[in-house]
Write an enzyme that holds these catalytic residues in place. Sequence first.
Site, PDB file in Angstrom:
ATOM      1  CG  ASP A  11      -1.963   1.044   1.400  1.00 51.34           C
ATOM      2  OD1 ASP A  11      -2.178   1.499   0.376  1.00 51.34           O
ATOM      3  OD2 ASP A  11      -2.175   1.222   2.692  1.00 51.34           O
ATOM      4  CD  GLU A  23      -0.247   5.734  -3.625  1.00 47.98           C
ATOM      5  OE1 GLU A  23       0.422   5.987  -2.501  1.00 47.98           O
ATOM      6  OE2 GLU A  23      -0.825   4.610  -3.734  1.00 47.98           O
ATOM      7  CG  ASP A  47      -8.299   4.749   1.153  1.00 52.20           C
ATOM      8  OD1 ASP A  47      -8.047   3.662   0.802  1.00 52.20           O
ATOM      9  OD2 ASP A  47      -7.550   5.607   1.374  1.00 52.20           O
TER      10      ASP A  47
HETATM   11  C1  NOJ Z   1      -4.465   3.170   2.716  1.00 50.73           C
HETATM   12  C2  NOJ Z   1      -5.374   2.034   2.033  1.00 50.73           C
HETATM   13  O1  NOJ Z   1      -5.735   2.673   0.698  1.00 50.73           O
HETATM   14  C3  NOJ Z   1      -6.349   1.311   2.907  1.00 50.73           C
HETATM   15  O2  NOJ Z   1      -6.877   0.192   2.265  1.00 50.73           O
HETATM   16  C4  NOJ Z   1      -5.585   0.890   4.105  1.00 50.73           C
HETATM   17  O3  NOJ Z   1      -6.645   0.180   5.002  1.00 50.73           O
HETATM   18  C5  NOJ Z   1      -5.010   1.781   5.019  1.00 50.73           C
HETATM   19  N1  NOJ Z   1      -3.989   2.848   4.008  1.00 50.73           N
HETATM   20  C6  NOJ Z   1      -4.241   1.542   6.259  1.00 50.73           C
HETATM   21  O4  NOJ Z   1      -3.260   0.854   6.034  1.00 50.73           O
END
Ligand code: NOJ
Length: 977
Positions: free
Chosen positions: A556, A559, A633
């Site tokens: 995650d 970017e 998200d």
């Molecule tokens: C951002 C991610 O997009 C999300 O899916 C994740 O739960 C959080 N970071 C925490 O790691």
Amino acid sequence: MATLRFSSRPWAAFLFVLGLICVLLSPAVAVKENDFKKCEQSGFCKRNRAYADNVASHGSAWASPYKVLPEQVSFKDGSLNAIVLKAIDDQGATVELPLTVSFLKSGTARVTVDEKLRQQKSIELRHGSQARKERYNEAEGWAIVGGLDVDSEATIASQGDAGIKITYGPNAAFEADITYSPFTVAFKRDGVTQVKLNDRGFMNMEHWRPKLEKTTKPEGEESGEGNTSEPAPSNDESTWWDETFGGNTDSKPRGPESVALDITFHGYEHVYGIPEHTGPMSLRETRGGEGNFEEPYRLYNSDVFEYILNSPMTLYGAIPFMQAQRKDSTVGVFWLNAAETWVDITKAKEAKNPLALGIGAKTNTHTHWISESGLMDIFVFLGPSPRDVLKSYTELTGTTAMPQEFAIGYHQCRWNYVSDDDVKEVDRKFDKFNIPYDVIWLDIEYTDDKKYFTWQSDMFKDPISMGEQLDAHGRKLVTIIDPHIKNVGGYHVSDELKSKGLAVKNKEGKDFDGWCWPGSSHWIDAFNPAAIEWWTSLFKYASFKGTMKNTFVWNDMNEPSVFNGPEVTMPKDNLHHGGWEHRDVHNINGMTFHNATYTALLSREKGELRRPFVLTRSFYSGSQRLGAMWTGDNQASWEHLGAAVPMILAQGISGFPFAGADVGGFFGNPELDLQARWFQAGAFYPFFRGHAHIDARRREPYLLAEPHRSIITAALRLRYALLPAWYTAFFHANQDGSPIVRPMYWTHPSEEAGFDIDDQFFVGSTGLLVKPVVEKDKTSADIFIPDDELYFDYFTYKKLATHKGKHVTVDAPLESIPVLMRGGHIFPRRDIPRRSSQLMKFDDYTLVVVIGKDGKAEGELYVDDGDSFDYESGQFVHKTFTLDGSTFTSANAGGRDASSVKKGSWLKQFDNVAVDKIIFVNAPSKWSSKKEVEIESGGNKTPVSLDFHKAEGGRAAFAVLGRVGAKISADFSVDFS
Ligand code: NOJ
């Protein structure tokens, strides 16, 4: 998530409070948008838009200052080399831009423009920067894995002072028509221009220049007059040098260096691709006007939390690959550049005959590509079909990796499962309620204080026993590992990162320090081969204690997300391995981290070689080779449910089809109907994962009251029953880049009415046409029918009154998913409900034959061990099924002689797997008198019962053959005559 993102510095806390006040006072969307640049705030984008406007305002009086020197053009072995001269003032000063046009065996053409002074490193960097002096030329090394062989058959069709024409491609049907003054390239198929570079003269390669400390502007510079000088707006020096946004200043040691080009798709009304964005799959115009965007589509991988819908704003990943579609023709371009990129799109009617008042006018789609730095490097694909274009693109960038088989089952995630006992309990509950799932996920809270490769030992006392319980049910665990490494002494990962010098550096060459989940952090520089090697060592079972063979990984924030960085990412003047500025490589950064983790998971102990499973949030062209992506998200809203399908379709047609969206929505709490509808839709996402924010209520499917629990369970079972069909679709994606879920234009490129439809899709080549319900209280679905085939309801076998180009309305009460079966297809299923895909591995198959208008059908099954790379040495079964008139046949695909394959353990065990039953939908009435038919396999004939059901009340006739008993890996046939 925003609430957790503040640094310990007082000013950051102040800004946070200020931000919070803004959030409370204004609509949330505005706040998020303002965190990110508009074109106007990105110097090079602003300059290039202004350049384009200026060119357009000159009309035909404008001549592009880019000219090819005819005497220096050479053509040999499929490659043309030349110098493009850029006139930079009225006194005849020029800059040399080396040009290569190569013609590749696949029929793809490549146009590359560099800058001679930069190649020679004869420039000076400001601020004592240690950055590289060349234009970034290593994007190819990351994105491209093949297809670069040059076509020596390409030949000069004609050559003169004005230009050169090269014929190339299949049957020499393609032509590149290069004009010298100004420099343009028209790509033709069968003599007709399809794609033209610098068609409108927007080409702009900002050459290196020293910063002159001037008080007044030299005479004439502001005028922009004269055909050879750059138009005045691009001489807007205010954005040439150091640039500040949101309190961060970019030192820009090389000054202005953007590359921009206009590309026209002649006669094409639709363009698709360039993910990742929300909004329709058929991309909108971006220069204002009713229904259009005002901003260009932006590609600058970013952690855009609570992203807005229907927007050209950038998101987490970037694939600078675009396709254009008109009736019976598809073409495409791939803009190989890893820097921040913006793409403007406009459409204009071009009347064939000006007196015809628009009758017969064709639409041209004009695009304008603008990148901050790097080479100008473009691949042009001339199709003619969507399949051809994607095949050529994935020949270059690679195809989807064959997945771990479990990875196409259901994934249960939330931020967070708080302890090993919690995980075990969730696992038990799924079983108690007979709900299948394959993978449970651990988000960042499982770690000790966000230190990856460690466990929060109070809550995860015994990760191995957790892993073992999962393994006993054939289930897996995914743990998150992010690229930011907590900057704290005594944490071995951080200590090693620093002592080995493997972190990304700031502009002074020191380890870059930024803020992320763990607080102060460093970032692994996964561009560095030594960093990949070190990263690999961290994943060894012996090193990352508590992990097992059924542990896989989630990457995650790659970017990369830097909470206190400009636009929530790294400063552009940070330095990476090889001395490249972050500016040059930003959009590739996420892929390099994904690649490092993929490499690490290939082998976590000596002698092991398995398919990794790594989910990534950030991506670039080529990421498809490494695993799956999800759309980040999203929110628990009906709008986000609706937005996910076009996004997933856009991924598929852009070569990265292993895609999904957080089922249920990440932020917020979905109402029950929304959750049910989301599972129904998710059951048809290539990557199917439920996920929720840390503040969201628990929503595991078993927690729901009836009828929602059963509705969701049914959706999950449907996914599991169809896993063989999904796996076969993945196989095709792996072979030739085909999307796993396919939009109408892709399957029916002749049917114009389907070109902007992005809320329904076919699953692989199964003929299953799905239209998820994405609106509250909606109990029917209007499905567009792209052809004259017969269509049947998947569940009831009802024959639908369909007509090409029309919509058919089907009932879709909450408990049902609109899924149609197209006549002419055969697809495999496994009908015994089980807890996980691993437990189904040796289950028998059901084949569903949907008999088409002509009485025929065909389909496929591909299967292998779903875990190793043994399929590369023949350890797989690939059958084609055909119903040709009155004979059903199962045979090895492509006439393969599987008998020569020495069977490994999986293939031996798989030999016992049989066909349980074959269901014939739309069975001919003449079969009604048959009670039994013979199955012939290996010279033996076995009678099998046939149960015929005549057509009734709108339902098609169907017949069930079974128990068939023939081995699925063996050839067999059934004679119905
Ligand atoms: C951002 C991610 O997009 C999300 O899916 C994740 O739960 C959080 N970071 C925490 O790691």
